[in-house]
Design a protein around this motif. Sequence first.
Motif, PDB file in Angstrom:
ATOM      1  N   VAL A   1       0.845  -1.190   0.000  1.00  0.00           N
ATOM      2  CA  VAL A   1       0.000   0.000   0.000  1.00  0.00           C
ATOM      3  C   VAL A   1       0.884   1.244   0.000  1.00  0.00           C
ATOM      4  O   VAL A   1       1.922   1.282   0.670  1.00  0.00           O
ATOM      5  CB  VAL A   1      -0.951   0.002   1.217  1.00  0.00           C
ATOM      6  CG1 VAL A   1      -1.837   1.248   1.210  1.00  0.00           C
ATOM      7  CG2 VAL A   1      -1.802  -1.252   1.236  1.00  0.00           C
ATOM      8  N   TYR A   2       0.437   2.247  -0.739  1.00  0.00           N
ATOM      9  CA  TYR A   2       1.189   3.489  -0.890  1.00  0.00           C
ATOM     10  C   TYR A   2       0.274   4.677  -0.643  1.00  0.00           C
ATOM     11  O   TYR A   2      -0.899   4.663  -1.021  1.00  0.00           O
ATOM     12  CB  TYR A   2       1.763   3.606  -2.304  1.00  0.00           C
ATOM     13  CG  TYR A   2       2.640   2.445  -2.673  1.00  0.00           C
ATOM     14  CD1 TYR A   2       4.009   2.487  -2.442  1.00  0.00           C
ATOM     15  CD2 TYR A   2       2.101   1.289  -3.229  1.00  0.00           C
ATOM     16  CE1 TYR A   2       4.818   1.411  -2.766  1.00  0.00           C
ATOM     17  CE2 TYR A   2       2.902   0.211  -3.558  1.00  0.00           C
ATOM     18  CZ  TYR A   2       4.255   0.278  -3.317  1.00  0.00           C
ATOM     19  OH  TYR A   2       5.050  -0.787  -3.628  1.00  0.00           O
TER      20      TYR A   2
ATOM     21  N   PRO B   1       5.525   4.390   0.273  1.00  0.00           N
ATOM     22  CA  PRO B   1       5.112   3.118   0.864  1.00  0.00           C
ATOM     23  C   PRO B   1       4.677   3.265   2.317  1.00  0.00           C
ATOM     24  O   PRO B   1       5.261   4.032   3.075  1.00  0.00           O
ATOM     25  CB  PRO B   1       6.351   2.236   0.745  1.00  0.00           C
ATOM     26  CG  PRO B   1       7.498   3.176   0.565  1.00  0.00           C
ATOM     27  CD  PRO B   1       6.949   4.414  -0.058  1.00  0.00           C
ATOM     28  N   LEU B   2       3.628   2.529   2.670  1.00  0.00           N
ATOM     29  CA  LEU B   2       3.157   2.513   4.051  1.00  0.00           C
ATOM     30  C   LEU B   2       3.856   1.400   4.815  1.00  0.00           C
ATOM     31  O   LEU B   2       4.135   0.364   4.229  1.00  0.00           O
ATOM     32  CB  LEU B   2       1.640   2.288   4.091  1.00  0.00           C
ATOM     33  CG  LEU B   2       0.781   3.557   4.149  1.00  0.00           C
ATOM     34  CD1 LEU B   2       1.029   4.438   2.964  1.00  0.00           C
ATOM     35  CD2 LEU B   2      -0.663   3.196   4.259  1.00  0.00           C
ATOM     36  N   PRO B   3       4.138   1.569   6.101  1.00  0.00           N
ATOM     37  CA  PRO B   3       3.761   2.721   6.909  1.00  0.00           C
ATOM     38  C   PRO B   3       4.558   3.957   6.492  1.00  0.00           C
ATOM     39  O   PRO B   3       5.700   3.865   6.084  1.00  0.00           O
ATOM     40  CB  PRO B   3       4.103   2.300   8.333  1.00  0.00           C
ATOM     41  CG  PRO B   3       5.134   1.239   8.199  1.00  0.00           C
ATOM     42  CD  PRO B   3       4.867   0.564   6.888  1.00  0.00           C
TER      43      PRO B   3
ATOM     44  N   SER C   1      -0.819   3.889   8.212  1.00  0.00           N
ATOM     45  CA  SER C   1      -0.524   2.460   8.125  1.00  0.00           C
ATOM     46  C   SER C   1      -1.769   1.774   7.579  1.00  0.00           C
ATOM     47  O   SER C   1      -2.743   2.432   7.216  1.00  0.00           O
ATOM     48  CB  SER C   1      -0.118   1.900   9.493  1.00  0.00           C
ATOM     49  OG  SER C   1      -1.162   2.075  10.425  1.00  0.00           O
ATOM     50  N   TYR C   2      -1.739   0.449   7.543  1.00  0.00           N
ATOM     51  CA  TYR C   2      -2.891  -0.283   7.013  1.00  0.00           C
ATOM     52  C   TYR C   2      -2.957  -1.682   7.599  1.00  0.00           C
ATOM     53  O   TYR C   2      -1.972  -2.203   8.112  1.00  0.00           O
ATOM     54  CB  TYR C   2      -2.838  -0.356   5.484  1.00  0.00           C
ATOM     55  CG  TYR C   2      -1.720  -1.201   4.931  1.00  0.00           C
ATOM     56  CD1 TYR C   2      -1.938  -2.508   4.524  1.00  0.00           C
ATOM     57  CD2 TYR C   2      -0.430  -0.689   4.810  1.00  0.00           C
ATOM     58  CE1 TYR C   2      -0.908  -3.289   4.011  1.00  0.00           C
ATOM     59  CE2 TYR C   2       0.602  -1.457   4.300  1.00  0.00           C
ATOM     60  CZ  TYR C   2       0.354  -2.753   3.898  1.00  0.00           C
ATOM     61  OH  TYR C   2       1.375  -3.526   3.396  1.00  0.00           O
TER      62      TYR C   2
ATOM     63  N   GLN D   1      -2.861   8.121  12.475  1.00  0.00           N
ATOM     64  CA  GLN D   1      -2.644   8.487  13.871  1.00  0.00           C
ATOM     65  C   GLN D   1      -1.604   9.603  13.931  1.00  0.00           C
ATOM     66  O   GLN D   1      -0.618   9.583  13.204  1.00  0.00           O
ATOM     67  CB  GLN D   1      -2.150   7.288  14.665  1.00  0.00           C
ATOM     68  CG  GLN D   1      -1.980   7.564  16.141  1.00  0.00           C
ATOM     69  CD  GLN D   1      -1.536   6.316  16.883  1.00  0.00           C
ATOM     70  OE1 GLN D   1      -0.698   5.572  16.403  1.00  0.00           O
ATOM     71  NE2 GLN D   1      -2.098   6.108  18.050  1.00  0.00           N
ATOM     72  N   SER D   2      -1.820  10.543  14.827  1.00  0.00           N
ATOM     73  CA  SER D   2      -0.865  11.621  15.040  1.00  0.00           C
ATOM     74  C   SER D   2      -0.008  11.285  16.255  1.00  0.00           C
ATOM     75  O   SER D   2      -0.504  10.746  17.247  1.00  0.00           O
ATOM     76  CB  SER D   2      -1.611  12.938  15.278  1.00  0.00           C
ATOM     77  OG  SER D   2      -0.698  14.008  15.364  1.00  0.00           O
ATOM     78  N   SER D   3       1.290  11.598  16.182  1.00  0.00           N
ATOM     79  CA  SER D   3       2.201  11.233  17.268  1.00  0.00           C
ATOM     80  C   SER D   3       1.907  11.977  18.566  1.00  0.00           C
ATOM     81  O   SER D   3       2.265  11.509  19.644  1.00  0.00           O
ATOM     82  CB  SER D   3       3.651  11.475  16.861  1.00  0.00           C
ATOM     83  OG  SER D   3       3.889  12.862  16.666  1.00  0.00           O
TER      84      SER D   3
END
Length: 140
Positions: free
Chosen positions: A68-69, A79-81, A102-103, A115-117
């Motif tokens: 996944v991208y 690219p994910l993450p 992410s996925y 998600q935010s850090s």
Amino acid sequence: MKKILFTICMAIVMFAVSGCKKDVHMSVSYYTVEQNKWLTSNNLDYYYAAYENIDITKRVMENGCVSVYLVDADGRDNPLPCEIFRSWDNNGTTNYYSDNFSYDVEPGVITFKFQSSDFSTNQSVSTLGNVVFKVCVFEN
């Protein structure tokens, strides 16, 4: 004699190489997650958006691959993450954080996660706009 031996060796090498070839099928899908399509709940510290993908089968899960991208504004595949570093001004003090994508996959479903850090995810998701993902499913 050397020519015969060389010919036999080359035949063995050609047979070995051609015998190992596997056919790989790839399917590509694009998903646009609109800002209001991100979901969450009180017990989660991230947002998610789930979509149906019939190419993700049990066989793919066991013997294939899903890549996944995140497609950025310039049309590049990341690219994910994937982690995007950001900052914001808090009354003269610069605060730094990152937005993380992410996925997850399961048969028939691809789920994009955000998600935010700094765990201020609801504020970050409101600035995203539409987010485009590219999903590549490989099956052999």
